[in-house]
Scaffold this motif. Structure first.
Motif, PDB file in Angstrom:
ATOM      1  N   MET A  52       0.760  -1.274   0.091  1.00 38.18           N
ATOM      2  CA  MET A  52       0.007   0.119   0.046  1.00 38.18           C
ATOM      3  C   MET A  52       0.843   1.289  -0.215  1.00 38.18           C
ATOM      4  O   MET A  52       0.488   2.162  -0.517  1.00 38.18           O
ATOM      5  N   ALA A  53       2.101   1.288   0.585  1.00 36.03           N
ATOM      6  CA  ALA A  53       2.968   2.499   0.505  1.00 36.03           C
ATOM      7  C   ALA A  53       3.578   2.791  -0.718  1.00 36.03           C
ATOM      8  O   ALA A  53       3.970   3.793  -0.893  1.00 36.03           O
ATOM      9  N   THR A  54       3.236   1.973  -1.594  1.00 39.53           N
ATOM     10  CA  THR A  54       3.775   2.194  -3.066  1.00 39.53           C
ATOM     11  C   THR A  54       3.276   3.426  -3.696  1.00 39.53           C
ATOM     12  O   THR A  54       3.916   4.297  -4.163  1.00 39.53           O
ATOM     13  N   GLU A  55       1.770   3.521  -3.672  1.00 35.04           N
ATOM     14  CA  GLU A  55       1.168   4.363  -4.053  1.00 35.04           C
ATOM     15  C   GLU A  55       0.452   5.262  -3.068  1.00 35.04           C
ATOM     16  O   GLU A  55      -0.198   4.774  -2.197  1.00 35.04           O
ATOM     17  N   PRO A  56       0.820   6.649  -3.077  1.00 31.28           N
ATOM     18  CA  PRO A  56       0.295   7.587  -2.105  1.00 31.28           C
ATOM     19  C   PRO A  56      -1.347   7.489  -2.375  1.00 31.28           C
ATOM     20  O   PRO A  56      -1.986   7.215  -3.256  1.00 31.28           O
ATOM     21  N   ALA A  57      -1.990   7.858  -1.242  1.00 30.23           N
ATOM     22  CA  ALA A  57      -3.475   8.212  -1.242  1.00 30.23           C
ATOM     23  C   ALA A  57      -3.691   9.252  -2.092  1.00 30.23           C
ATOM     24  O   ALA A  57      -3.279  10.100  -2.312  1.00 30.23           O
ATOM     25  N   PHE A  58      -5.037   9.174  -2.838  1.00 31.73           N
ATOM     26  CA  PHE A  58      -5.313   9.916  -3.842  1.00 31.73           C
ATOM     27  C   PHE A  58      -6.706  10.206  -3.472  1.00 31.73           C
ATOM     28  O   PHE A  58      -7.569   9.241  -3.443  1.00 31.73           O
ATOM     29  N   ALA A  59      -7.331  11.604  -3.653  1.00 33.74           N
ATOM     30  CA  ALA A  59      -8.748  11.886  -3.768  1.00 33.74           C
ATOM     31  C   ALA A  59      -8.863  12.589  -4.762  1.00 33.74           C
ATOM     32  O   ALA A  59      -8.522  13.692  -4.992  1.00 33.74           O
ATOM     33  N   PHE A  60      -9.889  12.241  -5.632  1.00 35.03           N
ATOM     34  CA  PHE A  60     -10.464  12.805  -6.961  1.00 35.03           C
ATOM     35  C   PHE A  60     -11.646  13.737  -6.559  1.00 35.03           C
ATOM     36  O   PHE A  60     -12.394  13.327  -5.981  1.00 35.03           O
ATOM     37  N   LYS A  61     -11.428  15.108  -7.025  1.00 39.29           N
ATOM     38  CA  LYS A  61     -12.583  16.009  -6.538  1.00 39.29           C
ATOM     39  C   LYS A  61     -12.805  16.544  -7.844  1.00 39.29           C
ATOM     40  O   LYS A  61     -12.311  17.245  -8.438  1.00 39.29           O
ATOM     41  N   ALA A  62     -14.111  16.499  -8.078  1.00 38.36           N
ATOM     42  CA  ALA A  62     -14.425  17.082  -9.369  1.00 38.36           C
ATOM     43  C   ALA A  62     -15.170  18.381  -9.288  1.00 38.36           C
ATOM     44  O   ALA A  62     -15.967  18.464  -7.953  1.00 38.36           O
ATOM     45  N   TYR A  63     -14.841  19.378  -9.858  1.00 42.48           N
ATOM     46  CA  TYR A  63     -15.428  20.825  -9.446  1.00 42.48           C
ATOM     47  C   TYR A  63     -16.283  21.321 -10.485  1.00 42.48           C
ATOM     48  O   TYR A  63     -16.762  20.764 -11.278  1.00 42.48           O
TER      49      TYR A  63
END
Length: 60
Positions: A49-60
């Motif tokens: 899990m540490a390979t890819e950082p957390a990502f939050a997609f936000k649509a505007y």
């Protein structure tokens, strides 16, 4: 006909693919099998899990 025109005609004729007689259902089945094979190939590898950082997609 010049040599370049002849070469172009031969090249263009050689790259034309023969007509495919597959149906939409056959193509769908082939694509589903391809997705399953890709999933099986990816399942062979364990990615921490540490390979890819957390990502939050936000649509505007």
């Amino acid at each position: 006909m010049r040599r370049r025109e002849l070469a172009w005609a031969l090249f263009a004729g050689a790259t034309v693919a023969p007509a495919q007689t597959t149906t939409a259902a056959d193509e769908l089945t082939a694509r589903r099998e391809q997705v399953k094979a890709n999933g099986a190939a990816l399942a062979k590898f364990e990615i921490p899990m540490a390979t890819e950082p957390a990502f939050a997609f936000k649509a505007y």
